[in-house]
Enzyme design. Structure first.
Site, mmCIF file in Angstrom:
data_model
loop_
_atom_site.group_PDB
_atom_site.id
_atom_site.type_symbol
_atom_site.label_atom_id
_atom_site.label_comp_id
_atom_site.label_asym_id
_atom_site.label_seq_id
_atom_site.Cartn_x
_atom_site.Cartn_y
_atom_site.Cartn_z
ATOM 1 N N THR A 1 -10.599 3.533 -6.616
ATOM 2 C CA THR A 1 -9.528 2.566 -6.383
ATOM 3 C C THR A 1 -8.246 3.091 -7.030
ATOM 4 O O THR A 1 -8.301 3.671 -8.119
ATOM 5 C CB THR A 1 -9.914 1.200 -7.007
ATOM 6 O OG1 THR A 1 -11.172 0.778 -6.463
ATOM 7 C CG2 THR A 1 -8.871 0.143 -6.709
ATOM 8 N N SER A 2 -7.122 2.896 -6.362
ATOM 9 C CA SER A 2 -5.808 3.251 -6.900
ATOM 10 C C SER A 2 -5.728 4.758 -7.189
ATOM 11 O O SER A 2 -5.874 5.552 -6.265
ATOM 12 C CB SER A 2 -5.519 2.379 -8.127
ATOM 13 O OG SER A 2 -4.169 2.448 -8.491
#
Ligand SMILES: *[C@@H]1O[C@H](CO)[C@@H](O)[C@H](O)[C@H]1NC(C)=O
Ligand SMILES: *[C@@H]1O[C@H](CO)[C@@H](O)[C@H](O)[C@H]1NC(C)=O
Ligand SMILES: *[C@@H]1O[C@H](CO)[C@@H](O)[C@H](O)[C@H]1NC(C)=O
Ligand SMILES: *[C@@H]1O[C@H](CO)[C@@H](O)[C@H](O)[C@H]1NC(C)=O
Ligand SMILES: *[C@@H]1O[C@H](CO)[C@@H](O)[C@H](O)[C@H]1NC(C)=O
Ligand SMILES: *[C@@H]1O[C@H](CO)[C@@H](O)[C@H](O)[C@H]1NC(C)=O
Length: 317
Positions: free
Chosen positions: A147-148
């Site tokens: 994520t991210s």
């Protein structure tokens, strides 16, 4: 639930997940591996090996790079892949950034953006190679999800190492090369990319991927990719999803205008756009950068519940 602070602003991110991993219920523990091969960026290697898998079973590998201000420990605790690995028989690897300033991955250096070029990307690939060599893991079932910053790294690993991975799942990331900053430029935050100002067409984005590994045969296996993004993301603007879509459809030779659309999957307000076997994108209405990770969606895409012959792998597709 993990609370973390962004580099680019003082926003608090709250990365949530549907299942929480209770370490007390695990069959084994997170282990530190001090040496594992070429590691130009001094990334630390942590690995979870379920106690009841054997190398004769050729376990798949799932790499889970953390987010900015995250750690290997936070990704291990905050994602359910150790528990799922116990159940379905796969190993998970949690690299830990050496960038103590903000714990963001190097997704900007030409080293990381080049096959065998160095950077954080090579350090992480060394961990995969170690697990294949030392634990007899399945070289044809190596997956990566994050994520991210971990999603940016997922894009980077698929672009620079199409020969290593079988598939990726990138949650709220940016296209391969969007943060590109040149040789030795490791700890870069690109505001232009983050705010969706780096806009290219599909062939330009695909050229950047092909330039990472120019000698990789055009007809050779390429890992498939799944990208997901909240439409209310104000940290990495949703334009970044559009750029990822242009990039990977072009890499796979799909027409960006031809897709199957499925609404309200896996959650209400989320829409899946399937461009073919190799690439799908999800938009998540009303969702900010704090996109709730859906482990089932990742497990399905990687076919990680499958055991034995006939599972999705670099051999079967
Ligand atoms: C590499 O990282 C480890 C763990 O964070 C640290 O203890 C060590 O000093 C680092 N080595 C170098 C050469 O920076
Ligand atoms: C990873 O690095 C961070 C920052 O240096 C540190 O706090 C943490 O203990 C390290 N190890 C793990 C397993 O996350
Ligand atoms: C390992 O144990 C889990 C339960 O903890 C079980 O579901 C799984 O089938 C076992 N795997 C093997 C290869 O025995
Ligand atoms: C993409 O951009 C390049 C460079 O600006 C241009 O030469 C090319 O025609 C464009 N391709 C498409 C399909 O629009
Ligand atoms: C859409 O779904 C149909 C029916 O399953 C399939 O034949 C077609 O290839 C799909 N198209 C795309 C772009 O995935
Ligand atoms: C998402 O953005 C839309 C349009 O800008 C806005 O109306 C809505 O309130 C936002 N939702 C959330 C959850 O931030």
């Amino acid at each position: 639930m993990l609370l973390l602070k962004s580099t680019s602003s003082s926003l608090l991110f709250l990365f949530t997940t549907t299942v929480s991993a209770l370490s007390s219920a695990l069959s084994s523990t997170l282990q530190h591996i001090p040496t594992f091969g070429p590691n130009p960026r001094n990334v630390s290697m942590y690995i979870y090996v379920p106690s009841n898998i054997s190398s004769s079973a050729k376990p798949p590998i799932l790499v889970v790079p953390h987010w900015c201000h995250g750690t290997a420990q936070a990704a291990f605790d905050g994602r359910p892949y150790a528990t799922l690995g116990d159940t379905y028989g796969f190993i998970s690897i949690y690299p830990n950034s050496s960038n103590t300033a903000d714990q963001c991955w190097d997704v900007s250096s030409s080293e990381s953006l080049t096959h065998e070029g160095g950077g954080d990307a090579l350090s992480i690939v060394s961990m995969v190679r170690w697990a294949i060599e030392e634990l007899g893991a399945d070289k044809d079932r190596v997956f990566v999800t994050g994520t991210s910053s971990g999603a940016m790294m997922t894009n980077v690993l698929l672009g620079s190492y199409p020969d290593v991975f079988a598939a990726g799942s990138a949650w709220a990331g940016v296209a391969f090369g969007c943060f590109a900053a040149g040789a030795g430029q490791y700890d870069i935050w690109s505001d232009a990319c983050a705010t969706g100002k780096i806009i290219r067409n599909g062939s330009e984005w695909a050229d950047i991927v092909h330039a990472a590994y120019p000698s990789y045969p055009k007809d050779a296996f390429r890992p498939k990719m799944q990208v997901l993004h909240g439409l209310n993301d104000t940290t990495l603007y949703p334009q970044n999803l559009r750029e990822e879509v242009k990039q990977w459809t072009a890499v796979f030779g799909y027409d960006v205008k031809v897709y199957n659309e499925t609404r309200d999957t896996p959650l209400k307000g989320w829409t899946r756009y399937s461009y073919g076997e190799k690439f799908e994108a999800y938009t998540a209405e009303g969702v900010t950068h704090d996109i709730p990770n859906q482990a089932d969606t990742v497990m399905d895409w990687f076919d990680l519940r499958c055991k034995g012959e006939g599972c999705y792998s670099r051999r079967t597709r």
